[in-house]
Design a protein around this motif. Structure first.
Motif, PDB file in Angstrom:
ATOM      1  N   LEU A  92      85.545 -28.406  18.226  1.00 30.05           N
ATOM      2  CA  LEU A  92      84.860 -27.752  17.110  1.00 30.05           C
ATOM      3  C   LEU A  92      85.005 -28.565  15.827  1.00 30.05           C
ATOM      4  N   LYS A  93      86.185 -29.135  15.609  1.00 25.82           N
ATOM      5  CA  LYS A  93      86.392 -29.956  14.416  1.00 25.82           C
ATOM      6  C   LYS A  93      85.549 -31.227  14.473  1.00 25.82           C
ATOM      7  N   SER A  94      85.306 -31.717  15.683  1.00 23.32           N
ATOM      8  CA  SER A  94      84.516 -32.945  15.842  1.00 23.32           C
ATOM      9  C   SER A  94      83.028 -32.691  15.681  1.00 23.32           C
ATOM     10  N   GLY A  95      82.651 -31.414  15.640  1.00 27.27           N
ATOM     11  CA  GLY A  95      81.250 -31.095  15.404  1.00 27.27           C
ATOM     12  C   GLY A  95      80.552 -30.364  16.523  1.00 27.27           C
ATOM     13  N   ALA A  96      81.292 -29.902  17.549  1.00 23.58           N
ATOM     14  CA  ALA A  96      80.669 -29.123  18.614  1.00 23.58           C
ATOM     15  C   ALA A  96      80.235 -27.767  18.075  1.00 23.58           C
ATOM     16  N   ASP A  97      79.151 -27.241  18.623  1.00 21.01           N
ATOM     17  CA  ASP A  97      78.644 -25.945  18.178  1.00 21.01           C
ATOM     18  C   ASP A  97      79.136 -24.804  19.055  1.00 21.01           C
ATOM     19  N   GLU A 108      76.521 -17.062  32.111  1.00 22.00           N
ATOM     20  CA  GLU A 108      77.134 -17.313  30.810  1.00 22.00           C
ATOM     21  C   GLU A 108      76.615 -18.622  30.231  1.00 22.00           C
ATOM     22  N   PHE A 109      76.504 -19.648  31.068  1.00 22.74           N
ATOM     23  CA  PHE A 109      75.987 -20.932  30.606  1.00 22.74           C
ATOM     24  C   PHE A 109      74.586 -20.775  30.024  1.00 22.74           C
ATOM     25  N   MET A 110      73.706 -20.103  30.732  1.00 23.90           N
ATOM     26  CA  MET A 110      72.334 -19.931  30.268  1.00 23.90           C
ATOM     27  C   MET A 110      72.290 -19.125  28.972  1.00 23.90           C
ATOM     28  N   ALA A 111      73.178 -18.140  28.855  1.00 23.10           N
ATOM     29  CA  ALA A 111      73.224 -17.332  27.636  1.00 23.10           C
ATOM     30  C   ALA A 111      73.661 -18.181  26.444  1.00 23.10           C
ATOM     31  N   ARG A 112      74.634 -19.067  26.665  1.00 22.27           N
ATOM     32  CA  ARG A 112      75.096 -19.949  25.578  1.00 22.27           C
ATOM     33  C   ARG A 112      73.974 -20.900  25.160  1.00 22.27           C
ATOM     34  N   VAL A 113      73.275 -21.454  26.147  1.00 25.52           N
ATOM     35  CA  VAL A 113      72.171 -22.375  25.863  1.00 25.52           C
ATOM     36  C   VAL A 113      71.100 -21.675  25.034  1.00 25.52           C
ATOM     37  N   ILE A 117      70.006 -22.595  21.058  1.00 25.33           N
ATOM     38  CA  ILE A 117      68.636 -23.015  20.755  1.00 25.33           C
ATOM     39  C   ILE A 117      67.967 -22.017  19.819  1.00 25.33           C
ATOM     40  N   ARG A 118      68.184 -20.740  20.064  1.00 21.82           N
ATOM     41  CA  ARG A 118      67.600 -19.713  19.180  1.00 21.82           C
ATOM     42  C   ARG A 118      68.152 -19.839  17.774  1.00 21.82           C
ATOM     43  N   ARG A 119      69.459 -20.096  17.676  1.00 19.86           N
ATOM     44  CA  ARG A 119      70.120 -20.151  16.374  1.00 19.86           C
ATOM     45  C   ARG A 119      69.618 -21.313  15.526  1.00 19.86           C
ATOM     46  N   TYR A 120      69.358 -22.453  16.165  1.00 12.21           N
ATOM     47  CA  TYR A 120      69.072 -23.664  15.387  1.00 12.21           C
ATOM     48  C   TYR A 120      67.627 -24.139  15.411  1.00 12.21           C
ATOM     49  N   THR A 121      66.820 -23.653  16.317  1.00 13.95           N
ATOM     50  CA  THR A 121      65.457 -24.186  16.377  1.00 13.95           C
ATOM     51  C   THR A 121      64.358 -23.145  16.369  1.00 13.95           C
ATOM     52  N   ASN A 160      75.634 -29.038  12.275  1.00 19.37           N
ATOM     53  CA  ASN A 160      75.024 -27.730  12.035  1.00 19.37           C
ATOM     54  C   ASN A 160      75.966 -26.792  11.300  1.00 19.37           C
ATOM     55  N   LYS A 161      77.229 -26.769  11.716  1.00 12.51           N
ATOM     56  CA  LYS A 161      78.192 -25.883  11.080  1.00 12.51           C
ATOM     57  C   LYS A 161      78.473 -26.327   9.645  1.00 12.51           C
TER      58      LYS A 161
END
Length: 235
Positions: A92-97, A108-113, A117-121, A160-161
């Motif tokens: 997270l500190k390195s920039g992961a969302d 769960e993977f599909m929900a995270r994806v 995408i919804r949050r940022y695009t 993004n963060k």
């Protein structure tokens, strides 16, 4: 516009599974198995989202993420077989969302994806900034629609963060927020980490937008309380 996802993971079988699931939901997907190949592919073709494994040959996922964040704010979902809080914080500190620990369920993977995408695009109206443009002394300009930041017309690369954090503070000049309040606002989840995580984000953001010799600082520390955006910087 079709959404493109780049998977960087050396687990060929997992990549094949994720690729089939994502393509079934209408995504355009490319899967590669080394960090260097992933970076090259990202330069050749922009991605809507990067799915990045931590444990890669030759070049770790953290190193790949660092390279991505030098020029791009593309959302990154990190995958790892490690179940360590330190790894999650480092990511997270390195920039992961977002961060997902193996093994994980496909649902769960599909929900995270979908969430990233919804949050940022897609939901641009959910951008932390309500104004169409924010301008400040020293030439700082924040464009919420383009999710871009520039200083004296020179573009500044933010994750993004980092962008969301700067945008939220800048829209509320003079208002003091605790680290917990900022985390809940930007990450939209319960505060789960120590204060050092937010301090690291603030420190990296300051290094990118402030110079030691500039007259007006943008982000001010209120010792023992939290942070605020300097209202004296408002034009």
């Amino acid at each position: 516009m079709r959404k493109r996802i780049l998977i960087i993971d050396d687990d060929v079988e997992l990549c094949s599974l994720l690729l089939r699931c994502l393509e079934r939901d209408g995504y355009e997907v490319c899967a590669v198995h080394t960090g260097a190949t992933g970076l090259n592919r990202l330069e050749e073709k922009e991605a809507t989202l990067v799915v990045l494994d931590v444990m890669l040959p030759e070049m770790s996922g953290f190193d790949v993420l660092t390279e991505i964040r030098k020029t791009k704010s593309t959302p990154v979902l990190m995958l790892t077989a490690r179940d360590s809080e330190n790894d999650k914080i480092l990511g997270l500190k390195s920039g992961a969302d977002d961060y997902l620990t193996k093994p994980f369920s496909i649902n769960e993977f599909m929900a995270r994806v979908e969430s990233l995408i919804r949050r940022y695009t897609i939901l641009n109206h959910d951008n932390p900034c309500k104004e169409s443009r924010l301008a400040f002394k020293g030439g700082l300009l924040i464009n919420p629609v383009e999710r871009s930041v520039s200083i004296q017309e020179k573009k500044i690369a933010l994750t993004n963060k980092e962008f969301d954090l700067l945008c939220f503070l800048a829209e509320n000049p003079g208002q003091v927020f605790t680290k917990k309040q900022l985390y809940i606002q930007i990450w939209q989840e319960e505060y789960a980490f120590d204060d050092g995580n937010m301090m690291a984000y603030i420190s990296k953001l300051r290094r990118k937008i402030e110079k030691k010799d500039q007259e007006t600082s943008y982000i001010q520390t209120i010792w023992g309380v939290g942070y605020r955006f300097n209202k004296e910087a408002v034009l």
